[in-house]
Design a protein around this motif. Structure first.
Motif, PDB file in Angstrom:
ATOM      1  N   LYS A  57     -20.734 -31.414  65.898  1.00 45.69           N
ATOM      2  CA  LYS A  57     -20.357 -32.767  65.458  1.00 45.69           C
ATOM      3  C   LYS A  57     -18.860 -32.815  65.219  1.00 45.69           C
ATOM      4  O   LYS A  57     -18.313 -31.971  64.514  1.00 45.69           O
ATOM      5  CB  LYS A  57     -21.102 -33.089  64.164  1.00 45.69           C
ATOM      6  N   THR A  59     -16.657 -36.111  64.484  1.00 43.49           N
ATOM      7  CA  THR A  59     -16.661 -37.574  64.466  1.00 43.49           C
ATOM      8  C   THR A  59     -15.751 -38.114  63.375  1.00 43.49           C
ATOM      9  O   THR A  59     -15.700 -37.564  62.275  1.00 43.49           O
ATOM     10  CB  THR A  59     -18.088 -38.114  64.204  1.00 43.49           C
ATOM     11  N   ILE A  68     -15.582 -40.214  68.363  1.00 45.16           N
ATOM     12  CA  ILE A  68     -16.951 -39.772  68.129  1.00 45.16           C
ATOM     13  C   ILE A  68     -17.369 -38.796  69.217  1.00 45.16           C
ATOM     14  O   ILE A  68     -17.443 -39.163  70.397  1.00 45.16           O
ATOM     15  CB  ILE A  68     -17.904 -40.993  68.123  1.00 45.16           C
ATOM     16  N   ARG A  69     -17.616 -37.566  68.837  1.00 41.37           N
ATOM     17  CA  ARG A  69     -18.044 -36.549  69.816  1.00 41.37           C
ATOM     18  C   ARG A  69     -19.188 -35.731  69.245  1.00 41.37           C
ATOM     19  O   ARG A  69     -19.137 -35.288  68.099  1.00 41.37           O
ATOM     20  CB  ARG A  69     -16.908 -35.579  70.129  1.00 41.37           C
ATOM     21  N   TRP A  70     -20.176 -35.537  70.088  1.00 45.79           N
ATOM     22  CA  TRP A  70     -21.301 -34.676  69.733  1.00 45.79           C
ATOM     23  C   TRP A  70     -21.497 -33.642  70.837  1.00 45.79           C
ATOM     24  O   TRP A  70     -21.445 -33.985  72.011  1.00 45.79           O
ATOM     25  CB  TRP A  70     -22.578 -35.517  69.584  1.00 45.79           C
ATOM     26  N   GLU A 257     -20.187 -35.168  76.633  1.00 49.97           N
ATOM     27  CA  GLU A 257     -19.475 -36.416  76.340  1.00 49.97           C
ATOM     28  C   GLU A 257     -19.100 -37.220  77.586  1.00 49.97           C
ATOM     29  O   GLU A 257     -18.402 -38.228  77.482  1.00 49.97           O
ATOM     30  CB  GLU A 257     -18.251 -36.151  75.461  1.00 49.97           C
ATOM     31  N   SER A 470     -21.825 -40.836  61.478  1.00 49.92           N
ATOM     32  CA  SER A 470     -22.226 -40.922  62.884  1.00 49.92           C
ATOM     33  C   SER A 470     -23.585 -40.263  63.131  1.00 49.92           C
ATOM     34  O   SER A 470     -24.032 -39.421  62.355  1.00 49.92           O
ATOM     35  CB  SER A 470     -21.158 -40.247  63.752  1.00 49.92           C
ATOM     36  N   ARG A 476     -19.814 -44.704  72.141  1.00 48.10           N
ATOM     37  CA  ARG A 476     -18.537 -44.047  71.860  1.00 48.10           C
ATOM     38  C   ARG A 476     -17.363 -44.996  71.865  1.00 48.10           C
ATOM     39  O   ARG A 476     -16.356 -44.771  71.218  1.00 48.10           O
ATOM     40  CB  ARG A 476     -18.274 -42.946  72.887  1.00 48.10           C
TER      41      ARG A 476
END
Ligand code: PRX
Length: 649
Positions: A57, A59, A68-70, A257, A470, A476
């Protein structure tokens, strides 16, 4: 006791066999918010990764830096997860059961067959020059080829943008241009309730609009064989291109992503915005919610009655169910054709266990009385679901009693195009139900209610619904417009995601969504910006000014109420009313058809020229008492005139 105060407890037997009972829900939920990294790392193991993620995570909701990145170093492919990984164990199980508009037409497609078809279309798209990162616009009927096209894009790393088949040529053109798609996939016609909709003609019309010369191929599925025009240089038959391809096509390695799709939705201002969803987080969230919220078990037939043109179709007809190896039913038609008993008959015919539908569909059926369900038993049903708009307790209880034979829990699921998957919802084995309440947050979801100043409200109260942190399924950005993404969702209140919805929380911590608090309408569960309809109207030469508001509508939830001020020399007439109605319909699509047009010699405006919509909403709702303070209006007398000629009383 009113229906709204009733509680429907979880049946013990149901809880015993469910993915989660209440204890499991509470402990998983706690874990998910106490240790999101650990929780989601563990959940991510349910997907097949080419490269497993080590970063989970990353974010930020700060307006100065929304990012926002997962799973950002993970690699996977969504189509691989929906198809290839099932082949060994479930190759011969039905992936899609298709039920045609005509009750005599249906088709079952196994995972193996779906895989082969997706590979063939992937190869065809490649032959057309589509590569990783390109966008492809889909304007399709509810036929298996729609799912095939989405998965084929995903397989080769192309980004699909599905445009609902009920949108007009202009709306389609706008989206094609915004996404810069070189390829459009469509069909000759779609069929709904016995009527044919000329999809290909609409595409042809769209292709005459500015900017669409970017499109060099229109791939056409032959659905009806209806007459269409053919442009040799641009048009290509789906079957001719697809049938000759190999049924093997490697799945592209995608970063978690990398974009999976764009989906346009209406906001309170401006043009529709293309929400960008990415591969890893979205797919995981769609799959996990599908399994828990519907308590999906291996071998069951699951039916989501939405259209693939909406986010519900993306997450809960295609990606969630297929990632879980489920059998997903896809229905081409409408629930009341050829008779009002059709919905129940489809449930019996395919032994459907889970039905996910909308309050509008339920209210439309309800209007025809209980005996419309006499032609079916519906004994296979186990779980019912509702989505898209608040469900009124009367519709809830009809759904429960008449469709579900008073046996099946109803999951009232609140979420949005932006959220990618279900956010607030009961779990059928865990949550005691209250009709009209979406109940409690899903794993990882942290709702809060704020007052207008942004203070967090505690306990039983009402406020503006925001999300504090998030979750993997979150959009995104807005395609081509990150600034608008930040402005819309992260600027109203610092550091949190603003949903645009109002909400009440009761003494048990249950959430009750009360509806949009911005200028977005929800008509039959379809989102529409008042600004879009207004700008369509003022483009008509007779119209000087227009203001659009929603008003309570028995079946659609909200209806479209329009106040029109005509140009100086224009006289109001029934003909003009019809013309303006057709104008909006043609411009945006049938879903935007006005319900009421009231001629308004003047609109209530503040001295600075701002239209006071609050007053217009009240008049449209026929709540003319207590209009509040009108003293700030430039000309208070316009209000009396509007009240006198109001259409809804
Ligand atoms: O106002 C809420 C309403 O629909 C909006 C989202 O619309 P859309 O992006 O088109 O997605 C619809 C399908 C997920 C929300 O902001 N809404 C959605 N579900 C519910 C709801 N309102 C009340 N109860 C629901 N269960």
């Amino acid at each position: 006791m009113t229906e709204q105060q009733k509680v429907y407890p979880v049946a013990e037997e149901f809880a015993a066999n469910a993915w989660a009972d209440n204890e499991a829900y509470l402990s998983l939920y706690q874990r998910s918010v106490d240790d999101p990294e650990g929780f989601w790392a563990e959940q991510a193991e349910s997907l097949d990764w080419f490269k497993a993620p080590t970063k989970i995570k990353n974010t930020s909701f700060a307006a100065s830096n929304v990012d926002i990145r997962w799973f950002e170093d993970g690699e996977l492919n969504a189509a691989y997860n929906c198809l290839d990984r099932h082949l060994e164990t479930r190759g011969d199980q039905p992936a899609i059961i298709w039920e045609g508009d005509d009750p005599g037409q249906d088709k079952t497609i196994t995972y193996r067959e779906l895989h082969a078809e997706v590979c063939r279309l992937s190869n065809a798209l490649k032959e057309m020059g589509v590569t990783k990162g390109d966008t492809v616009t889909l304007y399709m009927p509810m036929i298996p080829e729609a799912s095939v096209a989405m998965l084929a894009c995903a397989r080769i790393g192309a980004i699909h943008s599905v445009v609902f088949g009920g949108f007009s040529p202009d709306a389609l053109a706008q989206r094609v241009v915004d996404a810069q798609s070189r390829v459009v996939i469509t069909a000759d016609e779609s069929v709904r309730g016995g009527k044919h909709v000329p999809l290909k003609d609409n595409v042809d019309a769209a292709m005459t609009r500015d900017g669409t010369d970017i499109v060099d191929k229109v791939l056409v599925v032959r659905r009806t064989g209806g007459e269409i025009e053919w442009h040799d240089d641009r048009d290509a038959w789906y079957h001719e291109w697809v049938d000759r391809q190999s049924s093997e096509c490697p799945a592209e390695k995608m970063n978690a992503e990398d974009a999976l799709f764009i989906l346009y939705t209406s906001g309170s201002t401006g043009r529709p915005k293309g929400l960008k969803h990415t591969t890893g987080g979205y797919l995981l969230y769609a799959a996990l919610t599908h399994r828990y919220v519907f308590d999906y078990h291996e071998g069951e037939v699951y039916w989501c009655s939405a259209d693939v043109g909406w986010v519900t179709g993306h997450s809960y007809i295609v990606y969630g169910p297929l990632a879980n190896g489920a059998t997903t039913l896809m229905f081409e038609g409408v629930p009341s054709y050829p008779t009002h008993g059709r919905l129940g008959e489809i449930i019996d015919k395919h032994q459907v266990s889970i039905l996910y539908t909308s309050p509008t569909a339920i209210r439309a059926l309800m209007a025809h009385g209980e005996n419309i369900m006499d032609s079916s038993q519906r004994d296979s049903l186990r779980v019912l679901g509702s989505v898209g708009e608040p469900i009124n307790p009367e519709a809830w209880s009809w759904f429960h009693r008449v469709i579900g034979n008073s046996r099946c829990p109803i999951v009232d699921t609140w979420w949005q195009t932006e959220t990618g998957g279900i956010m607030i919802t009961p779990l059928p084995g865990a949550t005691d139900l209250k009709p009209g309440s979406a109940t409690r947050p899903f794993f990882g979801v942290r709702p809060a209610l704020l007052d207008n100043e942004g203070n967090v409200l505690e306990g039983a109260t009402s406020g503006n619904l925001v999300l504090l942190d998030s979750w993997p399924g979150q959009a995104r950005t807005i395609w081509n417009d990150h600034e608008r993404f930040v402005q819309t969702y992260f600027s109203p209140y610092e550091g949190v995601y603003f949903t645009g919805d109002g909400c009440r929380r009761d003494e048990d911590g249950y959430y009750w969504i009360t509806g949009r608090i911005d200028d977005v309408l929800n008509v039959s569960g379809h989102r529409m910006g008042t600004a879009e309809i207004e700008s369509s109207l003022v483009a008509h030469s007779a119209v000087a000014e227009a203001a659009v508001v929603g008003y309570p509508h028995d079946i659609k939830g909200q209806g479209i109420y329009i106040y029109v001020t005509l140009g100086d020399d224009v006289e109001p007439s029934e003909e003009l009313r019809k013309e303006l109605t057709q104008w909006v319909r043609k411009d945006i699509g049938p879903i935007a058809t006005p319900d009421v047009i009231q001629w308004a010699p003047g609109l209530p405006k503040t001295r600075s020229g701002k239209i006071m919509r609050r007053i217009l909403r009240k008049i449209a709702a026929n709540e003319c008492e207590g209009l509040g303070d009108t003293s700030t209006l430039a000309d208070p007398s316009v209000v009396d005139e509007l009240i006198e000629h109001r259409a809804n009383r």
